[in-house]
Design an enzyme around this catalytic site. Sequence first.
Site, PDB file in Angstrom:
ATOM      1  N   LYS A   1      -8.373 -77.639 -49.991  1.00 19.12           N
ATOM      2  CA  LYS A   1      -7.202 -77.083 -49.330  1.00 19.12           C
ATOM      3  C   LYS A   1      -6.207 -76.484 -50.322  1.00 19.12           C
ATOM      4  O   LYS A   1      -5.682 -75.382 -50.096  1.00 19.12           O
ATOM      5  CB  LYS A   1      -6.527 -78.171 -48.480  1.00 19.12           C
ATOM      6  CG  LYS A   1      -7.352 -78.599 -47.280  1.00 19.12           C
ATOM      7  CD  LYS A   1      -6.676 -79.728 -46.500  1.00 19.12           C
ATOM      8  CE  LYS A   1      -7.494 -80.129 -45.283  1.00 19.12           C
ATOM      9  NZ  LYS A   1      -6.873 -81.228 -44.511  1.00 19.12           N
TER      10      LYS A   1
ATOM     11  N   ASP B   1     -11.670 -82.962 -50.025  1.00 16.73           N
ATOM     12  CA  ASP B   1     -11.103 -82.134 -48.964  1.00 16.73           C
ATOM     13  C   ASP B   1      -9.731 -81.579 -49.372  1.00 16.73           C
ATOM     14  O   ASP B   1      -9.417 -80.415 -49.119  1.00 16.73           O
ATOM     15  CB  ASP B   1     -10.985 -82.966 -47.677  1.00 16.73           C
ATOM     16  CG  ASP B   1     -10.677 -82.104 -46.464  1.00 16.73           C
ATOM     17  OD1 ASP B   1     -11.386 -81.105 -46.255  1.00 16.73           O
ATOM     18  OD2 ASP B   1      -9.721 -82.429 -45.742  1.00 16.73           O
TER      19      ASP B   1
ATOM     20  N   GLU C   1     -14.126 -87.417 -41.602  1.00 19.99           N
ATOM     21  CA  GLU C   1     -15.452 -86.823 -41.449  1.00 19.99           C
ATOM     22  C   GLU C   1     -16.443 -87.958 -41.167  1.00 19.99           C
ATOM     23  O   GLU C   1     -16.130 -89.137 -41.377  1.00 19.99           O
ATOM     24  CB  GLU C   1     -15.849 -86.113 -42.752  1.00 19.99           C
ATOM     25  CG  GLU C   1     -14.960 -84.949 -43.140  1.00 19.99           C
ATOM     26  CD  GLU C   1     -15.111 -83.747 -42.235  1.00 19.99           C
ATOM     27  OE1 GLU C   1     -16.121 -83.677 -41.493  1.00 19.99           O
ATOM     28  OE2 GLU C   1     -14.215 -82.887 -42.237  1.00 19.99           O
TER      29      GLU C   1
ATOM     30  N   THR D   1     -17.896 -75.804 -37.083  1.00 14.10           N
ATOM     31  CA  THR D   1     -18.870 -76.711 -37.685  1.00 14.10           C
ATOM     32  C   THR D   1     -18.383 -77.065 -39.093  1.00 14.10           C
ATOM     33  O   THR D   1     -17.352 -76.601 -39.549  1.00 14.10           O
ATOM     34  CB  THR D   1     -20.252 -76.039 -37.800  1.00 14.10           C
ATOM     35  OG1 THR D   1     -20.205 -75.030 -38.824  1.00 14.10           O
ATOM     36  CG2 THR D   1     -20.658 -75.388 -36.492  1.00 14.10           C
TER      37      THR D   1
ATOM     38  N   GLY E   1     -11.197 -90.887 -35.131  1.00 14.75           N
ATOM     39  CA  GLY E   1     -11.535 -89.475 -35.297  1.00 14.75           C
ATOM     40  C   GLY E   1     -10.775 -88.742 -36.369  1.00 14.75           C
ATOM     41  O   GLY E   1     -10.718 -87.502 -36.371  1.00 14.75           O
TER      42      GLY E   1
ATOM     43  N   ALA F   1      -4.766 -78.200 -40.117  1.00 14.94           N
ATOM     44  CA  ALA F   1      -5.134 -78.348 -38.708  1.00 14.94           C
ATOM     45  C   ALA F   1      -4.328 -77.344 -37.887  1.00 14.94           C
ATOM     46  O   ALA F   1      -4.466 -76.140 -38.089  1.00 14.94           O
ATOM     47  CB  ALA F   1      -4.929 -79.782 -38.237  1.00 14.94           C
TER      48      ALA F   1
ATOM     49  N   LYS G   1     -28.293 -78.178 -32.114  1.00 14.40           N
ATOM     50  CA  LYS G   1     -29.553 -78.305 -31.394  1.00 14.40           C
ATOM     51  C   LYS G   1     -29.839 -77.168 -30.426  1.00 14.40           C
ATOM     52  O   LYS G   1     -30.997 -76.801 -30.214  1.00 14.40           O
ATOM     53  CB  LYS G   1     -29.569 -79.632 -30.626  1.00 14.40           C
ATOM     54  CG  LYS G   1     -29.516 -80.859 -31.531  1.00 14.40           C
ATOM     55  CD  LYS G   1     -29.507 -82.133 -30.703  1.00 14.40           C
ATOM     56  CE  LYS G   1     -29.455 -83.370 -31.613  1.00 14.40           C
ATOM     57  NZ  LYS G   1     -29.403 -84.622 -30.828  1.00 14.40           N
TER      58      LYS G   1
ATOM     59  N   GLU H   1      -6.601 -70.641 -40.487  1.00 17.51           N
ATOM     60  CA  GLU H   1      -5.381 -71.462 -40.541  1.00 17.51           C
ATOM     61  C   GLU H   1      -5.693 -72.950 -40.581  1.00 17.51           C
ATOM     62  O   GLU H   1      -5.065 -73.719 -41.323  1.00 17.51           O
ATOM     63  CB  GLU H   1      -4.505 -71.144 -39.324  1.00 17.51           C
ATOM     64  CG  GLU H   1      -3.178 -71.871 -39.284  1.00 17.51           C
ATOM     65  CD  GLU H   1      -2.243 -71.454 -40.407  1.00 17.51           C
ATOM     66  OE1 GLU H   1      -2.174 -72.200 -41.413  1.00 17.51           O
ATOM     67  OE2 GLU H   1      -1.596 -70.419 -40.294  1.00 17.51           O
TER      68      GLU H   1
ATOM     69  N   GLY I   1      -6.762 -84.622 -36.263  1.00 12.68           N
ATOM     70  CA  GLY I   1      -6.934 -84.894 -34.834  1.00 12.68           C
ATOM     71  C   GLY I   1      -7.564 -83.704 -34.140  1.00 12.68           C
ATOM     72  O   GLY I   1      -7.264 -82.542 -34.451  1.00 12.68           O
TER      73      GLY I   1
END
Length: 814
Positions: free
Chosen positions: A681, A677, A666, A554, A663, A610, A507, A605, A795
């Site tokens: 990877k 996903d 997605e 993002t 969390g 993660a 936004k 990475e 996470g």
Amino acid sequence: MHVLKFGGSSVSNAENIKKVIEIILSNNSDQGIIVVISALGGVTDMLHECGMMASTGNDNFRSLLKTIEYRHLETVRELIPIVQQSGLLSIVKKCCNELEEICDGIFLLQELSARTLDRMLSYGELLSSQIVAAGLQLSGKKNIWVDSRQLISTDANFNNAHVDFKITNKKIKDYFSSRSEQIFILPGFISSCQKITTTLGRGGSDYTAAIFAAAMDANSLEIWTDVPGMMTADPRIVSNAKTISRISYKEAMELSHFGAKVIYPPTIQPVLRLRIPIHLKNTFAPTDDGTLITSDPVGDEQKIRGISGISKISLLVLEGSGMVGIPGFSRRLFETLSAEKVNVILITQASSEHSICVAIETSLSLRAKEAIDASFSHDIAAGNIEPVSVEQNLAIIAVVGDNMKNHPGISGKMFGALGKNGINVRAIAQGSSERNISAVIAAVDLQKAINVLHEEFFETTYKQVNLFVAGIGNVGSKLLRQLNQQKDHLKEHLGLQLKIVGLANSKKMLLNSEGIDIDNFTEEWERSTPMNLSVFINEIISLNLRNSVFADITSSEEVAMVYDKLLKKSISVVACNKIACSSSLGYYKKLKNLAREYNVSFLFETNVGAGLPVIGTLSDLLRSGDSVTRIEAVLSGTLNFVFNNYDGKRSFSEVVKQAQEEGYTEPDPRLDLSGLDVMRKIMILARECGDPLEMEDIANDSFLPASCMNGSVEDFYEQMLLHEQHFKGLFDEAVASGKKLKYVARYENGKATTGLRHVDPAHDFFHLYGKDNAVAFYTSRYVNQPLVIKGAGAGAEVTASGVFADIIKTRNNN
């Protein structure tokens, strides 16, 4: 004899003039003092503007003249007690009336000659020096005001007159040897040719002081300004520029020639032969050491003394096959430029003799081209050479230091640093003394280049990285907090200053080249502009900051598709967003190649594990000569969390909902549970191994019923409830055989698969708990026992820390 010169900022108002008087009074020399005064700050420019206005028929020059008069009158009134003002006020009024008469004449003729301009400009110094003399007289210190035009003789080259030193030196010696006074106040900048006023060029007050110092063989020459001395770079460009305590005459000449504004370039020449030390001091901090310019700055082994630059440069290129082996081309070129009074700033010639490049002021480029083309017209017509080409919008940056000749690798370090920041060098020049390395670059890159080189050669404490962050949601906000929390540690232990200069979400966007204070940016964020990705990226590029890094946190395909544009501008990219690396093989390869071509980082990475060092470890294996034979991996923290918490007692839908609320998924959990996903990877890892896989090359064995993939997220949860028996059946089958359900990706022999697998207790993946991920590398070195990387694979905190680590790694490339 001591000579002191005070610049325009030092005498810009009555308050400053009082400081000047204090400095003069504190000089305890019993051998006499010559004080040279510049015009009040900004007045020379105003006088020049008056002349230009009048010459174009613009009668607004009258109001500007009134401003000049008022400023001098007010300075007198604030400096001199009222009962003693009348004489000095009369001098000011008389001079201003003369100025008005001159401007009236220019206005009527609509012509401003160089001679008339010199006459106009002289009033600035004539007025300021008499005001200082009067102020000093009131302090109880007797002094005599001397008109410099009586002592400095020049030719008639108005606006930049050449001094006749034989006549001038005799006049100066004769005058001062016959005087008993101890303090003499003189106007700078002005001189005369047979009683006609001339000037010594802009900045000529420094030159005036040097002329007097040399003629009198002075003990020292002090130049007082509003800066602490000569700096390692322009402090207006480099915030952390340092004062140079000692510098040689030749180094100072090089720096001043290439844009260091503290001292006027010709100033050093008259005192150089006599080895008179020049002391640059700050009027507003008179006790500071300043800069001492001597023939030999003892005890300083600094390799680089300073960095300076000049803009508004054009490059003239004379080239052609007819020049090779033919003597005389260079002589004819420089004779032509000399005849046109075009000063050559930099020269470079190819060893093939096929071309000669000269850098000159842009304002002279058209005249120079016309003259050269005319001079070489026969050669051009014969096809021996090409018409002169002119490149505009250029600048010159110079690295200066007497000790460079004793230290190999300086030029390599200089051009390496420029190259890493995407600064293209158009031409290079280095004298045989190795005191100066100069490079012609684009004018838009000058500020960036000066900062880059200053950091490379002078910043022993820290290196600055300018960071732009797209995506400040869950992971992004955690990253900002981590960056803020660790900023002091990074500066102290890694010598790294991370400055956040851009933030954006879907936004809004915010850019501030001075840096965004994360502790207090809420109000600034509220005033930020609506997000426009194209504008945001173009602003990042136009800011042209050194060591720039763009971090994408993002999941936007639109953002991922602008990486190439950033890399081409030597901006490193750190991608948490997987889309770029899992898009078409062509785009993936393009980004990798651009990073190599422009010597920047493209790091991702967090795309696979993660915060786990999966890609970094794989790169280390491959770079060290190992080869990967097989990869087995649990790559979804989300799926591992789900299957570790699903026991058949709660519905599968409830466990997925828990994962989303905590969390680990997605916004649309199907992206995780479909295996898409994980496919991305394993494809990224395969590509990093060198296999050209696309998404359609990966076999995915999905465990979700087809109906779960239709409709909205709410429909997805409803469908999972309807198919609970399916999920329970999968679980019961695994338990019955003493195994666990794990969603495993596998890469071997150029093929990749993903799907739900039964894992027995002996397997490395059996004891993966919570949201843990694991990657097992089987290689030519790790044959029977794989290299296993294991830990939290989902996470916000760990993902943010992975992005953080990649940002720090860009330091190695920047």
